[in-house]
Design a protein around this motif. Structure first.
Motif, short mmCIF file in Angstrom:
data_model
loop_
_atom_site.label_atom_id
_atom_site.label_comp_id
_atom_site.label_asym_id
_atom_site.label_seq_id
_atom_site.Cartn_x
_atom_site.Cartn_y
_atom_site.Cartn_z
N THR A 13 0.82 -1.20 0.00
CA THR A 13 0.00 0.00 0.00
C THR A 13 0.86 1.26 0.00
O THR A 13 0.53 2.24 -0.68
CB THR A 13 -0.96 -0.03 1.20
N GLU A 14 1.97 1.22 0.68
CA GLU A 14 2.86 2.39 0.73
C GLU A 14 3.50 2.68 -0.63
O GLU A 14 4.03 3.77 -0.84
CB GLU A 14 3.94 2.20 1.79
N ALA A 60 -1.88 -12.05 -1.10
CA ALA A 60 -1.70 -10.72 -0.52
C ALA A 60 -1.39 -10.82 0.97
O ALA A 60 -1.93 -11.67 1.68
CB ALA A 60 -2.95 -9.87 -0.74
N ARG A 61 -0.51 -9.97 1.40
CA ARG A 61 -0.07 -9.93 2.79
C ARG A 61 -0.59 -8.68 3.47
O ARG A 61 -1.05 -7.74 2.80
CB ARG A 61 1.46 -9.97 2.83
N GLU A 62 -0.47 -8.65 4.76
CA GLU A 62 -0.84 -7.46 5.53
C GLU A 62 -0.10 -6.25 4.95
O GLU A 62 1.10 -6.34 4.65
CB GLU A 62 -0.46 -7.66 6.99
N GLY A 63 -0.81 -5.15 4.77
CA GLY A 63 -0.17 -3.95 4.25
C GLY A 63 -0.08 -3.90 2.73
O GLY A 63 0.60 -3.04 2.19
N GLU A 64 -0.77 -4.82 2.05
CA GLU A 64 -0.79 -4.81 0.58
C GLU A 64 -2.21 -4.57 0.09
O GLU A 64 -3.18 -4.97 0.74
CB GLU A 64 -0.27 -6.14 0.02
N THR A 65 -2.31 -3.94 -1.06
CA THR A 65 -3.59 -3.68 -1.71
C THR A 65 -3.63 -4.47 -3.01
O THR A 65 -2.63 -4.53 -3.73
CB THR A 65 -3.75 -2.17 -2.00
#
Length: 123
Positions: A13-14, A60-65
């Motif tokens: 996401t970042e 998808a992992r935590e912190g991914e969109t």
């Protein structure tokens, strides 16, 4: 009838702005090679499924969109000709060179495929 290349990926996401810049540069090349349009869609309302979902498809992992993208070509022949040029363009065009325009996500979890439309309504 057109031909569609579809893609689903998990992007940190970042890295959203980096993804947009990467995709804009790469998609310019596809348009120059005959694509009619390219769409990059950032996940906004992507529900978690009980059996399967987009997140699972790309691990998808935590912190991914999850992003969903497609390129529309006038026909499969145009798409195949463009894809045939990609190896050379990856060496000569900085927009396609992975060292100069690196993917801001894990390409090993990208899923993609070519699709022949069977129902087209509107536009």
């Amino acid at each position: 009838m057109s031909y569609i290349d579809g893609f689903v990926a998990a992007v940190p996401t970042e890295n959203k702005q980096r993804f947009v810049e990467h995709a804009r540069a790469a998609n310019e090349v596809f348009l120059e090679q005959g694509a009619l349009r390219a769409l990059e869609c950032w996940g906004d309302d992507v529900p978690r499924g009980k059996v399967n979902d987009f997140y699972g498809a790309v691990q998808a992992r935590e912190g991914e969109t999850v992003v969903f993208s497609w390129i529309e070509w006038p026909d499969k022949a145009t798409r195949d000709a463009a894809m045939g040029k990609m190896e050379e363009l990856m060496k000569t065009d900085p927009r396609m060179n992975p060292e100069q325009n690196p993917m801001p996500f894990d390409g090993m979890r990208l899923i993609y495929g070519g699709f022949e439309p069977v129902v087209v309504l509107g536009e």
